[in-house]
Design a protein around this motif. Structure first.
Motif, short mmCIF file in Angstrom:
data_model
loop_
_atom_site.label_atom_id
_atom_site.label_comp_id
_atom_site.label_asym_id
_atom_site.label_seq_id
_atom_site.Cartn_x
_atom_site.Cartn_y
_atom_site.Cartn_z
N GLU A 192 -1.45 -0.18 -1.69
CA GLU A 192 -1.46 0.35 -3.05
C GLU A 192 -1.04 -0.68 -4.09
O GLU A 192 -1.28 -0.50 -5.29
CB GLU A 192 -0.58 1.60 -3.15
CG GLU A 192 0.84 1.42 -2.68
CD GLU A 192 1.03 1.87 -1.23
OE1 GLU A 192 2.12 2.40 -0.93
OE2 GLU A 192 0.09 1.69 -0.42
N ASP A 193 -0.40 -1.76 -3.64
CA ASP A 193 -0.04 -2.84 -4.56
C ASP A 193 -1.14 -3.88 -4.71
O ASP A 193 -1.04 -4.76 -5.55
CB ASP A 193 1.25 -3.53 -4.09
CG ASP A 193 2.46 -2.63 -4.15
OD1 ASP A 193 2.43 -1.68 -4.97
OD2 ASP A 193 3.41 -2.84 -3.39
N LYS A 194 -2.17 -3.76 -3.88
CA LYS A 194 -3.25 -4.77 -3.89
C LYS A 194 -4.61 -4.22 -4.22
O LYS A 194 -5.54 -4.98 -4.48
CB LYS A 194 -3.32 -5.45 -2.50
CG LYS A 194 -2.05 -6.13 -2.05
CD LYS A 194 -2.24 -6.85 -0.72
CE LYS A 194 -2.43 -5.89 0.43
NZ LYS A 194 -2.50 -6.57 1.74
N MET A 195 -4.77 -2.91 -4.18
CA MET A 195 -6.11 -2.33 -4.26
C MET A 195 -6.10 -1.09 -5.11
O MET A 195 -5.15 -0.29 -5.07
CB MET A 195 -6.61 -2.00 -2.84
CG MET A 195 -8.01 -1.41 -2.78
SD MET A 195 -8.60 -1.21 -1.07
CE MET A 195 -7.51 0.07 -0.47
#
Length: 201
Positions: A192-195
């Motif tokens: 969730e921090d990357k996408m």
């Protein structure tokens, strides 16, 4: 290759503790590299990637060239550390040298002048995909590898020693061999921090 693609993506890691042993024959390594060269995407299907695979004395010579070049440009108090680091890469089964053929890149720039500035970028992107494909394919065969970048320090001498075309630009070096140990756990940043995903529901 018995493992599926998703499994192989997980086992492809930077491995620095390698041996002079191999899990497959030299001819199979050649086939792996050739397959990657044939099927890695490239802008306009230019296939500008080039790979030099080194075994035996030719592999050793590359790392001697690298070590001598680096030491000659460093203060004496760094020589031992540099020699130890490079000798560690030398203590592997072989090395793949990745190049981009700038005769091809410049030809595309001349053919499509409006996109001239994009072709070097696309060349770098294609080279990265080629490196990943070779690396992942070697991992599927049980070999470990790492990616190194001593490009500017060694390019001219390497092209001279191996009689390579002047327009081949050195992009990366990949020592490979049978792993001497398993790598540590890979830290994964939360998805969730990357996408971000839109329209899923």
């Amino acid at each position: 290759m018995s493992k599926n693609y998703y499994e192989v993506m997980k086992i492809r890691r930077s491995m620095y503790a390698l041996t002079r042993e191999t899990t497959i024959e030299k001819e199979r390594i050649k086939e792996v590299v050739e397959h990657s060269l044939n099927y890695t995407p490239s802008a306009f299907n230019s296939q500008s990637g080039r790979v030099v695979v080194l075994f035996g004395d030719d592999h050793d010579k590359f790392w001697e060239i690298t070590k001598n070049s680096l030491i000659s440009s460093q203060p004496e108090d760094r020589h031992n550390d540099t020699a130890q680091k490079i000798d560690n890469f030398k203590h592997s089964f072989g090395t793949a040298l990745f190049f981009e053929d700038y005769d091809v890149v410049e030809g595309l720039q001349n053919q499509f002048p409006k996109a001239k500035d994009n072709f070097p970028l696309w060349s770098y992107q294609s080279s990265g995909m080629l490196q990943y494909n070779v690396w992942t394919s070697l991992a599927a065969e049980g070999l470990g590898a790492s990616l190194q970048h001593y490009n500017e320090a060694v390019e001219e001498e390497v092209k001279k020693h191996y009689n390579l075309p002047s327009k081949w630009k050195l992009m990366a070096q990949m020592p490979f061999g049978k792993p001497a140990q398993e790598p540590g756990e890979k830290e994964i940043i939360k998805a969730e921090d990357k996408m971000k995903v839109f329209g899923l529901n």
